[in-house]
Design a protein around this motif. Structure first.
Motif, short mmCIF file in Angstrom:
data_model
loop_
_atom_site.label_atom_id
_atom_site.label_comp_id
_atom_site.label_asym_id
_atom_site.label_seq_id
_atom_site.Cartn_x
_atom_site.Cartn_y
_atom_site.Cartn_z
N LYS A 1 0.82 -1.21 0.00
CA LYS A 1 0.00 0.00 0.00
C LYS A 1 0.86 1.27 0.00
CE LYS A 1 -3.99 -2.12 2.24
NZ LYS A 1 -4.49 -2.67 1.04
N ARG A 2 2.12 1.13 0.40
CA ARG A 2 3.03 2.27 0.47
C ARG A 2 4.10 2.17 -0.60
NH1 ARG A 2 5.91 1.63 5.04
NH2 ARG A 2 5.09 -0.46 5.27
N PRO A 3 4.59 3.30 -1.11
CA PRO A 3 5.66 3.28 -2.11
C PRO A 3 6.98 2.81 -1.50
CG PRO A 3 5.23 5.53 -1.44
CD PRO A 3 4.18 4.66 -0.77
N LEU A 4 7.91 2.43 -2.36
CA LEU A 4 9.26 2.12 -1.91
C LEU A 4 9.87 3.40 -1.33
CD1 LEU A 4 10.68 -0.03 -4.83
CD2 LEU A 4 9.94 -0.83 -2.59
N ALA A 5 10.72 3.24 -0.33
CA ALA A 5 11.39 4.39 0.28
C ALA A 5 12.40 4.96 -0.71
CB ALA A 5 12.09 3.97 1.56
N ARG A 6 12.24 6.24 -1.02
CA ARG A 6 13.14 6.90 -1.97
C ARG A 6 14.41 7.33 -1.26
NH1 ARG A 6 11.42 11.36 -6.42
NH2 ARG A 6 13.49 11.61 -7.32
N LYS A 7 15.53 7.21 -1.94
CA LYS A 7 16.83 7.59 -1.39
C LYS A 7 17.40 8.75 -2.20
CE LYS A 7 16.57 4.27 1.50
NZ LYS A 7 16.32 4.54 2.89
N LYS A 8 18.04 9.68 -1.52
CA LYS A 8 18.67 10.81 -2.20
C LYS A 8 19.99 10.34 -2.80
CE LYS A 8 16.64 14.47 0.52
NZ LYS A 8 16.89 15.67 1.31
N ILE A 9 20.23 10.80 -4.04
CA ILE A 9 21.47 10.43 -4.72
C ILE A 9 22.13 11.68 -5.29
CG2 ILE A 9 20.87 8.05 -5.27
CD1 ILE A 9 19.98 8.99 -8.04
N LYS A 10 23.41 11.54 -5.57
CA LYS A 10 24.18 12.57 -6.27
C LYS A 10 24.87 11.89 -7.43
CE LYS A 10 24.97 15.87 -2.65
NZ LYS A 10 25.87 16.84 -2.09
N ILE A 11 24.91 12.58 -8.55
CA ILE A 11 25.57 12.04 -9.74
C ILE A 11 26.70 12.98 -10.11
CG2 ILE A 11 25.27 11.38 -12.16
CD1 ILE A 11 22.26 10.96 -11.38
N SER A 12 27.89 12.42 -10.23
CA SER A 12 29.06 13.19 -10.60
C SER A 12 29.99 12.32 -11.42
CB SER A 12 29.76 13.68 -9.34
OG SER A 12 30.94 14.38 -9.67
N LYS A 13 30.38 12.84 -12.57
CA LYS A 13 31.33 12.14 -13.45
C LYS A 13 30.87 10.73 -13.78
CE LYS A 13 35.11 14.91 -11.68
NZ LYS A 13 36.36 14.93 -10.96
N GLY A 14 29.56 10.57 -14.03
CA GLY A 14 29.03 9.28 -14.43
C GLY A 14 28.89 8.26 -13.31
N VAL A 15 29.00 8.72 -12.06
CA VAL A 15 28.90 7.82 -10.91
C VAL A 15 27.71 8.24 -10.05
CG1 VAL A 15 30.06 7.02 -8.81
CG2 VAL A 15 31.37 7.34 -10.91
N ILE A 16 26.89 7.27 -9.66
CA ILE A 16 25.73 7.53 -8.81
C ILE A 16 26.09 7.13 -7.39
CG2 ILE A 16 23.31 6.97 -8.37
CD1 ILE A 16 23.20 6.07 -11.38
N ARG A 17 25.94 8.08 -6.46
CA ARG A 17 26.24 7.83 -5.05
C ARG A 17 25.03 8.20 -4.20
NH1 ARG A 17 31.68 7.98 -3.31
NH2 ARG A 17 33.13 8.36 -4.98
N LEU A 18 24.90 7.52 -3.07
CA LEU A 18 23.94 7.98 -2.08
C LEU A 18 24.44 9.32 -1.54
CD1 LEU A 18 23.15 4.78 0.02
CD2 LEU A 18 21.65 5.96 -1.58
N SER A 19 23.54 10.22 -1.27
CA SER A 19 24.00 11.51 -0.72
C SER A 19 23.65 11.61 0.74
CB SER A 19 23.40 12.67 -1.49
OG SER A 19 22.00 12.68 -1.44
#
Length: 136
Positions: free
Chosen positions: A118-136
């Protein structure tokens, strides 16, 4: 030397307690470790942008889901189904799918496409730099 008075003993206890409280508080207030490359705090690497298909996504270490609903737009979610906590297992047809009870979540925003969740998946904040996705 005369025996300490009751007031002196209470004072010493208060001063010692205050010193311990200050020491404990300063242990919690330490600056975050900074990345050597950018000088900014950086979270763990999830994936390279090139490894996330447009209109799909990848499950990372059974813990995170990274999607690219449209070219250049990336999202990250917890890989834990909100119904009963099973790990999601596949990403197909624009949804993130849980094998336990058939819940499906949209890759664009993690919202429920089909229950029983009934609830959406928990969204996580990310940062993208130089083609790399990281958790922020």
């Amino acid at each position: 030397m005369p025996a300490p008075t009751r007031r002196l003993m209470i004072f010493r206890g208060l001063v010692g307690g205050a010193a311990a409280a200050i020491a404990a508080a300063t242990a919690w207030v330490r600056p975050a470790e900074a990345s050597e490359d950018t000088g900014e705090a950086a979270g763990p690497i999830l994936a390279k942008t090139s490894s996330i298909p447009v209109g799909g996504g990848r499950i990372i270490k059974g813990t995170w889901v990274v999607t690219q609903p449209k070219k250049g737009t990336f999202r990250a979610f917890s890989a834990k189904c909100t119904h009963q906590g099973c790990p999601v297992s596949t990403i197909r047809g624009g949804t993130i799918n849980c094998p336990c009870h058939g819940s499906k979540f949209r890759i664009a925003d993690g919202s429920v496409a089909r229950g029983p969740a009934k609830r959406p998946l928990a969204r996580k904040k990310i940062k993208i730099s130089k083609g790399v996705i990281r958790l922020s």
